[in-house]
Design an enzyme around this catalytic site. Sequence first.
Site, PDB file in Angstrom:
ATOM      1  N   GLN A  77     201.552 -40.354  -4.844  1.00 61.70           N
ATOM      2  CA  GLN A  77     201.801 -38.824  -4.846  1.00 61.70           C
ATOM      3  C   GLN A  77     203.321 -38.536  -4.834  1.00 61.70           C
ATOM      4  O   GLN A  77     203.832 -38.900  -4.089  1.00 61.70           O
ATOM      5  CB  GLN A  77     201.026 -38.328  -3.823  1.00 61.70           C
ATOM      6  CG  GLN A  77     200.995 -36.929  -3.792  1.00 61.70           C
ATOM      7  CD  GLN A  77     200.478 -36.101  -2.499  1.00 61.70           C
ATOM      8  OE1 GLN A  77     200.990 -36.348  -1.601  1.00 61.70           O
ATOM      9  NE2 GLN A  77     199.345 -35.513  -2.705  1.00 61.70           N
ATOM     10  N   CYS A 107     202.220 -29.489   0.449  1.00 60.52           N
ATOM     11  CA  CYS A 107     202.751 -29.689   1.775  1.00 60.52           C
ATOM     12  C   CYS A 107     203.296 -28.431   2.500  1.00 60.52           C
ATOM     13  O   CYS A 107     204.036 -27.644   1.933  1.00 60.52           O
ATOM     14  CB  CYS A 107     203.694 -30.982   1.619  1.00 60.52           C
ATOM     15  SG  CYS A 107     204.539 -31.082   3.275  1.00 60.52           S
ATOM     16  N   LYS A 146     197.783 -31.671  -6.413  1.00 60.81           N
ATOM     17  CA  LYS A 146     196.953 -31.455  -5.316  1.00 60.81           C
ATOM     18  C   LYS A 146     197.497 -29.851  -4.780  1.00 60.81           C
ATOM     19  O   LYS A 146     198.814 -29.762  -4.651  1.00 60.81           O
ATOM     20  CB  LYS A 146     197.491 -32.253  -4.059  1.00 60.81           C
ATOM     21  CG  LYS A 146     197.157 -32.069  -2.684  1.00 60.81           C
ATOM     22  CD  LYS A 146     195.816 -32.193  -2.316  1.00 60.81           C
ATOM     23  CE  LYS A 146     195.347 -31.913  -0.841  1.00 60.81           C
ATOM     24  NZ  LYS A 146     196.069 -33.083   0.083  1.00 60.81           N
ATOM     25  N   GLY A 212     189.389 -30.591   2.877  1.00 61.64           N
ATOM     26  CA  GLY A 212     189.261 -29.694   4.096  1.00 61.64           C
ATOM     27  C   GLY A 212     188.141 -30.014   4.713  1.00 61.64           C
ATOM     28  O   GLY A 212     186.891 -29.659   4.172  1.00 61.64           O
ATOM     29  N   ASP A 213     188.172 -30.249   6.081  1.00 62.51           N
ATOM     30  CA  ASP A 213     187.003 -30.375   6.936  1.00 62.51           C
ATOM     31  C   ASP A 213     185.904 -31.168   6.575  1.00 62.51           C
ATOM     32  O   ASP A 213     184.837 -31.360   6.820  1.00 62.51           O
ATOM     33  CB  ASP A 213     186.402 -28.880   6.979  1.00 62.51           C
ATOM     34  CG  ASP A 213     187.007 -28.043   7.804  1.00 62.51           C
ATOM     35  OD1 ASP A 213     188.067 -28.523   8.579  1.00 62.51           O
ATOM     36  OD2 ASP A 213     186.659 -26.740   7.629  1.00 62.51           O
ATOM     37  N   ARG A 236     191.474 -36.493   7.594  1.00 61.63           N
ATOM     38  CA  ARG A 236     191.231 -36.843   9.159  1.00 61.63           C
ATOM     39  C   ARG A 236     190.083 -37.471   9.534  1.00 61.63           C
ATOM     40  O   ARG A 236     190.011 -38.292  10.372  1.00 61.63           O
ATOM     41  CB  ARG A 236     191.471 -35.398   9.746  1.00 61.63           C
ATOM     42  CG  ARG A 236     192.818 -34.998  10.132  1.00 61.63           C
ATOM     43  CD  ARG A 236     193.218 -33.617  10.457  1.00 61.63           C
ATOM     44  NE  ARG A 236     192.485 -32.617   9.562  1.00 61.63           N
ATOM     45  CZ  ARG A 236     192.864 -31.353  10.048  1.00 61.63           C
ATOM     46  NH1 ARG A 236     193.199 -30.994  11.146  1.00 61.63           N
ATOM     47  NH2 ARG A 236     192.366 -30.457   9.027  1.00 61.63           N
TER      48      ARG A 236
HETATM   49  C1  LIG Z   1     198.338 -36.634   9.411  1.00 61.87           C
HETATM   50  C2  LIG Z   1     198.229 -35.951   7.810  1.00 61.87           C
HETATM   51  C3  LIG Z   1     199.363 -36.167   6.723  1.00 61.87           C
HETATM   52  C4  LIG Z   1     198.785 -35.438   5.441  1.00 61.87           C
HETATM   53  N1  LIG Z   1     199.824 -35.854   4.494  1.00 61.87           N
HETATM   54  C5  LIG Z   1     199.340 -35.683   3.134  1.00 61.87           C
HETATM   55  C6  LIG Z   1     200.237 -35.880   2.152  1.00 61.87           C
HETATM   56  O1  LIG Z   1     201.134 -36.549   2.093  1.00 61.87           O
HETATM   57  N2  LIG Z   1     199.803 -35.417   0.843  1.00 61.87           N
HETATM   58  C7  LIG Z   1     199.016 -34.577   0.691  1.00 61.87           C
HETATM   59  O2  LIG Z   1     198.769 -34.120  -0.407  1.00 61.87           O
HETATM   60  N3  LIG Z   1     198.095 -34.022   1.823  1.00 61.87           N
HETATM   61  C8  LIG Z   1     198.483 -34.741   3.090  1.00 61.87           C
HETATM   62  N4  LIG Z   1     197.564 -34.255   4.352  1.00 61.87           N
HETATM   63  C9  LIG Z   1     196.374 -33.337   3.821  1.00 61.87           C
HETATM   64  C10 LIG Z   1     195.265 -34.366   3.706  1.00 61.87           C
HETATM   65  O3  LIG Z   1     195.163 -34.731   2.596  1.00 61.87           O
HETATM   66  C11 LIG Z   1     194.028 -33.068   3.367  1.00 61.87           C
HETATM   67  O4  LIG Z   1     194.237 -32.378   2.346  1.00 61.87           O
HETATM   68  C12 LIG Z   1     193.799 -32.074   4.565  1.00 61.87           C
HETATM   69  O5  LIG Z   1     194.022 -32.928   5.953  1.00 61.87           O
HETATM   70  C13 LIG Z   1     192.455 -31.578   4.735  1.00 61.87           C
HETATM   71  O6  LIG Z   1     191.420 -32.309   5.039  1.00 61.87           O
HETATM   72  P1  LIG Z   1     190.743 -32.696   6.459  1.00 61.87           P
HETATM   73  O7  LIG Z   1     190.508 -31.130   6.931  1.00 61.87           O
HETATM   74  O8  LIG Z   1     189.386 -33.118   6.263  1.00 61.87           O
HETATM   75  O9  LIG Z   1     191.715 -33.394   7.330  1.00 61.87           O
HETATM   76  C14 LIG Z   1     197.947 -34.673   5.414  1.00 61.87           C
HETATM   77  C15 LIG Z   1     196.765 -34.373   6.472  1.00 61.87           C
HETATM   78  C16 LIG Z   1     197.146 -34.996   7.754  1.00 61.87           C
HETATM   79  C17 LIG Z   1     196.292 -34.647   8.904  1.00 61.87           C
END
Ligand SMILES: Cc1cc2nc3c(=O)[nH]c(=O)nc-3n(C[C@H](O)[C@H](O)[C@H](O)COP(=O)(O)O)c2cc1C
Length: 329
Positions: A77, A107, A146, A212-213, A236
């Site tokens: 990425q 981001c 993304k 997401g979620d 997460r």
């Molecule tokens: C600690 C952390 C680091 C993340 N780093 C990136 C990243 O480097 N690139 C990216 O596209 N998304 C990143 N994300 C976003 C996740 O890929 C994901 O889209 C986001 O957490 C939503 O999913 P969730 O609600 O299931 O956690 C990050 C999220 C977290 C919590």
Amino acid sequence: MTFELKPFRIGPIEIDLPLVLAALAGYSDQPFRMLCRDMGAPFCATEMLLDKSLLLNQKLRRRLVQLCDGDHPLAGQLIGGEPHEMAAAAVQLSEMGLDVIDLNFACPVRKALSRHRGGYLMKEPARAIAITQAVLAAVDRPVTLKLRKSFDEADRDHAALWQIAEGAFDAGAAAICIHARSVEAKYSGKADWDLLARVKQRFADRVIIGSGDVRSAQAAIDMLAATGVDAATAARGALGNPWIFRQVRDLAAGRPPHEPSLAEQHETLRRHFDHAVTVYGPKRGPRIMRKFGIRYARTHPHPKAVRMAFVAVKTPDQWHTVLDRHYEQ
Ligand SMILES: Cc1cc2nc3c(=O)[nH]c(=O)nc-3n(C[C@H](O)[C@H](O)[C@H](O)COP(=O)(O)O)c2cc1C
């Protein structure tokens, strides 16, 4: 109840499970990716990589992108703001053997936004499309994006999302992953799965990945069922629970999801730690593993005590002491 987990494709790459490991800065490194693959993750993404850093020199590139034989298919990425730099960095990733190039327009970190990178591009759809076109012209492998649902939380028509998705697919992008929150919302609030369903309806014959979620295997199945997206990301939901990839197959087959015993957690955490020390060395390894330990603590029957114990770890011996103290049956 059973649920059909359909394979999906990113360009020529067939991916046999519609739950993939998300890009996670500070977490989706080689040791964690390999652990998730052992648990059944079919496709992973690196942490986001700054294009300019990849262009500096080979030594830094090798330090930032740690690859190994079994770590495929893998998306590298990229984050950046200039089409020519993103394209040049994409070439470097291709030459290193990354299978897919993923472009981060999502981001929400202030530094990225102030430098017109990441989620900032949700304000500048034309530039996002120009970056996508430049990268597509530079590499011979699938390019994915993304995105966020919008930049502003108050945005209700998501014009930038539609414009970027349309432009990117027209240019030849292989898939788009949407984190269904606004850039402003960062990681809080509920992800908008209704919007994911609308995106999939509009781009029915394209590959759409929802994010997401997805905090559990059940949530992954719920997202797939409710929105029709081709795949979901474990973000997460995989931190502290790499078993999520196995659990989703269990649930889909109508079995209770695998709950790792303490002995199995012990063995998994030991393996993860040993791999991290091999990759990062005995000084950096424990520091990096501390934050993973904190995430693993949530699956333990005494999460608070275990979290505190991991927070204090500085050496390999201390890590193994925490495991022996808290993870013996
Ligand atoms: C600690 C952390 C680091 C993340 N780093 C990136 C990243 O480097 N690139 C990216 O596209 N998304 C990143 N994300 C976003 C996740 O890929 C994901 O889209 C986001 O957490 C939503 O999913 P969730 O609600 O299931 O956690 C990050 C999220 C977290 C919590």
